[in-house]
Design an enzyme around this catalytic site. Structure first.
Site, PDB file in Angstrom:
ATOM      1  N   ASP A 254       0.861  -1.168   0.000  1.00  0.00           N
ATOM      2  CA  ASP A 254       0.000   0.000   0.000  1.00  0.00           C
ATOM      3  C   ASP A 254       0.911   1.235   0.000  1.00  0.00           C
ATOM      4  O   ASP A 254       2.112   1.120   0.244  1.00  0.00           O
ATOM      5  CB  ASP A 254      -0.883  -0.054   1.249  1.00  0.00           C
ATOM      6  CG  ASP A 254      -1.643   1.224   1.481  1.00  0.00           C
ATOM      7  OD1 ASP A 254      -2.359   1.667   0.560  1.00  0.00           O
ATOM      8  OD2 ASP A 254      -1.522   1.803   2.582  1.00  0.00           O
TER       9      ASP A 254
ATOM     10  N   ASP B 161      -0.282   5.126   1.064  1.00  0.00           N
ATOM     11  CA  ASP B 161      -0.565   6.058   2.156  1.00  0.00           C
ATOM     12  C   ASP B 161      -0.625   5.333   3.498  1.00  0.00           C
ATOM     13  O   ASP B 161      -1.393   4.388   3.677  1.00  0.00           O
ATOM     14  CB  ASP B 161      -1.905   6.768   1.917  1.00  0.00           C
ATOM     15  CG  ASP B 161      -1.851   7.727   0.743  1.00  0.00           C
ATOM     16  OD1 ASP B 161      -0.910   8.542   0.699  1.00  0.00           O
ATOM     17  OD2 ASP B 161      -2.747   7.673  -0.119  1.00  0.00           O
TER      18      ASP B 161
END
Length: 216
Positions: free
Chosen positions: A13, A15
């Protein structure tokens, strides 16, 4: 902490996992609401949509204000790029860890709720683009936790779900991995705490990139 074996592909991922951008996202969502005189979300609610595509996030946060959804998206983009000055540094040891993992022979990818334009800008600004053979955003696939992002990445490498692991900081990331039949690793320095991530039975939860590297 036990080693994780038999993996060829590590999917990150962005953020709250690679970049410490959670405070900026929360502040920007609140600023977008204020700009349109819509009740602003509290920090916990704003945090909990991180990982979703922007349109899904806005619809989730402001269900009673559908007439403002498009305007909220535009205000968010404007404030994120041109107004809010909250810093978004990389987490400690990101680059050295990605270098070490690449040198060990792992394939690296990104699956994020960001837009393609937003991710490409940050890949360029951070100098991390060369680590990833493929990246997937909410522009190319359905919003997390739908498994399409991971399915596309697996197809690119011609690997099975069992050969990959998803690394993320939210319950949305953990659910994404589960929906794709992929193992997960939770990082505790983003949105959700260890006990929140472990509801989804990740292979491990780590508190730093040094701990993450030690798994492999």
């Amino acid at each position: 902490m036990s080693k994780i074996n038999n993996k060829e592909l590590l999917i990150f991922d962005w953020d709250g996992t690679i970049m410490d951008s959670v405070p900026k996202i929360v502040a920007t969502l609140q600023s977008a609401a204020r700009a349109l005189s819509v009740p602003e979300p509290d920090p916990v609610s704003a945090k909990n949509i991180i990982g979703l595509s922007l349109d899904t996030a806005v619809a989730t946060l402001f269900p009673e204000h559908s007439e403002f959804h498009q305007a909220l998206e535009e205000q968010y983009k404007h404030h994120y790029l041109a107004v809010d000055t909250t810093p978004t540094p990389l987490f400690d040891d990101v680059e050295s860890t990605l270098t070490a993992l690449k040198n060990k022979g792992y394939a690296l990818a990104v699956a994020t709720g960001k837009s393609r334009k937003g991710l490409d800008r940050l890949l360029g600004e951070t100098g991390l683009a060369h680590f990833f053979d493929i990246t997937r955003t909410a522009c190319e696939a359905q919003s997390k936790p739908h498994p399409q992002m991971l399915e596309q990445i697996l197809a690119f490498y011609q690997l099975s779900p069992q050969q990959a692991v998803m690394i993320g900081d939210t319950q949305i990331d953990m659910q994404l991995a589960a929906n794709a039949g992929v193992d997960s690793i939770g990082v505790t320095f983003g949105v959700h705490a260890k006990e929140e991530l472990e509801i989804f039975n990740p292979k491990a939860t780590v508190n730093s990139y040094r701990e993450l590297l030690a798994l492999f």
